[in-house]
Design an enzyme around this catalytic site. Structure first.
Site, PDB file in Angstrom:
ATOM      1  CG  HIS A  66      -0.346   0.041   2.539  1.00  0.00           C
ATOM      2  ND1 HIS A  66      -0.010   1.209   3.182  1.00  0.00           N
ATOM      3  CD2 HIS A  66      -0.021  -0.956   3.407  1.00  0.00           C
ATOM      4  CE1 HIS A  66       0.497   0.939   4.381  1.00  0.00           C
ATOM      5  NE2 HIS A  66       0.521  -0.367   4.540  1.00  0.00           N
ATOM      6  CG  ASP A  68      -2.897   3.905   2.214  1.00  0.00           C
ATOM      7  OD1 ASP A  68      -2.320   2.867   1.818  1.00  0.00           O
ATOM      8  OD2 ASP A  68      -3.872   3.871   2.998  1.00  0.00           O
ATOM      9  CG  ASP A  99       2.808   0.569   8.045  1.00  0.00           C
ATOM     10  OD1 ASP A  99       2.552  -0.161   7.062  1.00  0.00           O
ATOM     11  OD2 ASP A  99       1.995   0.794   8.951  1.00  0.00           O
ATOM     12  CD  GLU A 133      -2.943  -1.654   5.440  1.00  0.00           C
ATOM     13  OE1 GLU A 133      -2.985  -2.638   6.195  1.00  0.00           O
ATOM     14  OE2 GLU A 133      -2.495  -0.536   5.815  1.00  0.00           O
ATOM     15  CD  GLU A 162       1.185  -3.960   5.997  1.00  0.00           C
ATOM     16  OE1 GLU A 162       1.930  -3.257   6.710  1.00  0.00           O
ATOM     17  OE2 GLU A 162       0.115  -3.558   5.511  1.00  0.00           O
ATOM     18  CG  HIS A 348       0.810   3.396  12.448  1.00  0.00           C
ATOM     19  ND1 HIS A 348      -0.537   3.133  12.545  1.00  0.00           N
ATOM     20  CD2 HIS A 348       1.184   2.876  11.248  1.00  0.00           C
ATOM     21  CE1 HIS A 348      -0.953   2.489  11.466  1.00  0.00           C
ATOM     22  NE2 HIS A 348       0.084   2.323  10.665  1.00  0.00           N
TER      23      HIS A 348
END
Length: 375
Positions: A66, A68, A99, A133, A162, A348
């Site tokens: 992904h 995003d 990520d 995602e 991932e 994150h």
């Protein structure tokens, strides 16, 4: 500068906060179409999806990722701007480095190297990318898979980039994930004055015993592959903000991360059975984020283990921890699914980063997996 690092810097510099792609997929398409990948755009609403495939014979190996990323959070907390890729102390800092633009950069350059060395490889290679995602994932991989299924285009092996690694690159791979079921519960009472409780019905009070039972329920004991199912309350809202009003309703959101011992319908039935015991009025809305999946064994796991051992010298651990991933949409088609990517320690977070040396290791592992399966 390595090809992988150069590509990753380009991707990180693009502010692709979900569901934005910010041109990341254009960069990938330009590189892979030079290698005879057929490009197909499968966009839905505000989500960008791309399916790039080289070859039309089986077996089909697919890299999934992904483009995003999650929002960066407070900018002044970052040591360098989140969308200005910055090297410090042998690490690359920026939102998405781990990520999962790091995984994408590694598998793209691995594909390029592999095809240069093995232009007549067996089978086919595909890359599937989405910009949906990190959001609610309703217009991304799930929609692309529906199209592939309609035209009987079956993925045999799917490697998701991932961030799976724990303490060092390649020490953990994900061979499955727990399911995720979300609930929004509204407990209906009667609003009134706190001085006259007999003329009202406090939904917080009536729900409290049920909440205790829900959180103490033993849903299952897990199994050899998964930990026990867990229920966690994420939000409770009630009241007008005034201290002298009994609220007329209470809203409660909770989530169950469930293993293969349970299914969606069983969870719903058992939850409602607990709520019904207490006699209050309620409404409940469910949203299934994904069912649990497991690749217990197969050629993909064997090839991944062998590649990690060849590149790093150590054995990897099979694991099913963490949250959900887009692998949950691929596994039900019958494909073998494995997740392997950078360290997940900073994902994150403020100052997300990836060690530059790890990019080389991961690229080498991805290339060796292709060799193990397609040469």
């Amino acid at each position: 500068m390595s090809e992988t690092l150069e590509l990753l810097k380009d991707l990180v510099s693009r502010e692709s906060v979900t569901p934005e792609d910010a041109g990341c997929q254009d960069v990938i398409a330009e590189r892979l179409t030079r290698l005879n990948f057929k490009e197909e755009r499968l966009d839905f609403n505000d989500t960008k999806n791309i399916w790039l495939r080289r070859g039309d014979v089986k077996p089909l190996f697919t890299f999934l990722g992904h483009t995003d990323v999650v929002p960066p959070g407070p900018l002044d907390a970052w040591l360098s701007p989140p969308f200005v890729p910055t090297v410090r102390d042998d690490k690359l800092y920026g939102r998405g480095t781990a990520d999962m633009k790091g995984g994408i950069a590694c598998f793209i350059t691995a594909v390029e190297r592999f095809i240069t060395k093995h232009p007549d490889h067996k089978g086919s290679i595909a890359v599937m990318l989405t910009s949906d995602e990190e959001g609610i994932a309703t217009n991304g991989v799930v929609k692309v898979v529906e199209i592939l299924e309609q035209r009987h285009e079956k993925i045999d092996w799917c490697l998701v980039g991932e961030p799976s690694s724990d303490k060092k690159m390649g020490d953990v791979i994900r061979v499955g994930r727990r399911g995720s079921l979300c609930a929004k519960l509204t407990v209906i009472g009667v609003q009134g004055h706190v001085a006259y409780p007999e003329m009202a019905d406090n939904p917080i009070h009536t729900f409290a015993p049920a909440l205790k039972e829900l959180t103490e329920e033993i849903w299952d004991h897990g199994n050899v592959f998964f930990p026990p199912t867990s229920l966690q309350v994420s939000n409770i809202n009630a009241g007008t903000g005034a201290e002298n009003i009994i609220p007329g309703f209470a809203e409660v959101q909770f989530n169950l991360r469930f293993c293969t011992e349970l299914n969606e319908e069983t969870i719903k039935q058992r939850t409602c059975a607990i709520l019904d015991k207490y006699g209050f009025k309620y409404e409940i809305i469910w949203r299934l984020s994904g069912n649990p999946f497991l690749t217990e064994k197969g050629q993909l796991i064997d090839a991944t283990h062998a590649a990690i051992k060849s590149v790093t010298g150590f054995d990897t651990l099979d694991d099913t921890g963490g949250g959900t991933s887009d692998g949950r949409f691929i596994a039900p088609t019958g494909a073998q699914v494995v997740e392997l990517g950078p360290l997940n320690e900073s994902i994150h977070k403020i100052n997300e980063n990836v060690t530059i040396g790890d990019l080389t290791i991961l690229t080498n592992i991805y290339e060796q997996i292709l060799v193990n399966l397609l040469v």
